[in-house]
Design a protein around this motif. Structure first.
Motif: not given
Ligand SMILES: *Cc1c(COP(=O)(O)O)cnc(C)c1O
Length: 360
Positions: A56, A61, A80-81, A84, A126, A152, A154-155, A176, A181, A188, A306
């Motif tokens: 994941n 990270l 951030s989420f 991070t 991020t 990061d 992820a987005h 992510s 997502k 993943g 968010y």
């Molecule tokens: C979703 C997200 C994560 C974590 O990813 P997972 O796959 O859910 O563990 C990390 N950083 C940000 C900014 C995210 O939005």
């Protein structure tokens, strides 16, 4: 009911097509053929040479911090989420927050140097909502102070800067592939690095640090992912063009319908493009946000704050610290529903309701 997000699912047959081979081979996980195929196809799709498919985005990270052997303080963003920040703490390092830039909502690169101390070892930033950080300024600061950089992302699936994948930036970048997502494999993550020694180390860390069947090269973890997740990743990748098209059409429709809304949008990196991961709007006040959120809720339309609250002043395991811009933005930002299944009529309805409550 309109949720804020809804995972994309390919036609069931498209997924089942990949599962047949799993039953034939009886190979369920541990970097099987589907996981390898997914890595290969993602390299091609993203036009990037090196990546690893992992459990994941959070593990990605943590593995990045571990592989770079980071200690002490890591400069990061409070907007951030949670993953991070929690990854930094989980790896035994201390997050040092730097306020965000009001226009981009990313870490304000011009404020990073003031936060560097003798204990600083890295910057973990991020690309918020898929909007690239000021990667040039961050790289310059990192070089000058001998710091590592982790992004990061992820987005940021599919994002490019002047045609170059966003995942090429930083010592390590992560993504992510969580169900919510833009592009997912149910659960993943991806790790990217151009450094081949580092990539090898990350691959070893992903597999408990194994170096041959009876030897260990280093401290590792179980960062692998399964054939079933890889199958979903492969099936979804066949639909990625559709996913992008639908999200873009929805985004453009919101832009058009909400042009008179008294709220702003993040300013995008001038050499990049919006991958339409989210539709964030920043209201002029928290009151306006709450009014709008509640009104939409009475119509069974769900939005999400968010990211709210700021990571710098709400976590039970960190000393709280206030930041002028982050605190203000976190209170005023709202993400509207955005997913491929959302119809343009629904976008029109949401927009109409938002304008109605604003003009009340
Ligand atoms: C979703 C997200 C994560 C974590 O990813 P997972 O796959 O859910 O563990 C990390 N950083 C940000 C900014 C995210 O939005």
């Amino acid at each position: 009911m309109i949720p804020v997000t809804k995972p994309f699912l390919p036609p069931q047959e498209a997924y089942l097509k990949y599962l047949t081979g799993i039953w034939q081979r009886n190979w369920l996980t541990n970097m099987g053929p589907l996981a390898s195929e997914l890595e290969m196809k993602l390299k091609e799709h993203l036009a990037i040479d090196h990546l690893l498919f992992v459990t994941n985005g959070t593990i990605a990270l943590q593995m990045a911090i571990k592989a770079l052997d980071l200690k002490g303080e890591i400069i990061t963003t409070p907007f951030s989420f949670i993953a991070t920040t929690s990854s930094i703490v989980w790896e035994g390092c201390s997050p040092v927050f730097v306020d965000i830039d009001e226009a981009s909502l990313n870490i304000d690169a011009s404020k990073i140097e003031a936060a560097i101390t003798v204990n600083t070892t890295a910057i973990l930033a991020t690309h918020v909502y898929g909007n690239p950080c000021d990667v040039v300024a961050i790289e310059k600061i990192a070089k000058k102070h001998h710091l590592k950089v982790i992004y990061d992302g992820a987005h940021a699936f599919g994002v490019k800067i002047e045609g170059k994948s966003i995942f090429e930036y930083g010592d390590i970048a992560t993504c992510s592939l969580h169900a919510t997502k833009l592009y997912h494999a149910i659960e993943g993550g991806l790790i990217f690095t151009k450094d081949s020694t580092l990539l090898k180390k990350l691959a070893s860390i992903r597999n408990f640090g194994f170096n041959g069947p009876e030897a260990f090269a280093e401290l590792g973890i179980n960062g692998k992912n399964s054939e079933f997740h890889a199958a979903m990743g492969l099936a979804n990748l066949d639909y990625i063009a559709t996913i992008h098209q639908k999200r873009e059409a929805i985004t453009l429709r919101y832009d058009e319908k909400l042009r008179n809304l008294k709220a702003r949008r993040p300013i995008w990196h001038s050499k990049s493009h919006n991958n339409c991961s989210y539709y964030p709007i920043v209201f002029e006040s928290e009151d306006l946000l709450l009014q709008c959120m509640e009104y939409l809720k009475t119509h069974e339309i769900f939005t999400r704050r968010y990211f709210y609250p700021s990571l710098a002043n709400t976590l039970p395991y960190l000393e709280p610290k206030d930041f002028e811009i982050t605190d203000k933005v976190a209170k005023c930002v709202l993400c509207l529903p955005l997913y491929p299944d959302l119809s343009l009529e629904e976008v029109d309805l949401i927009s109409r309701l938002m304008l109605r409550i604003q003009n009340n």
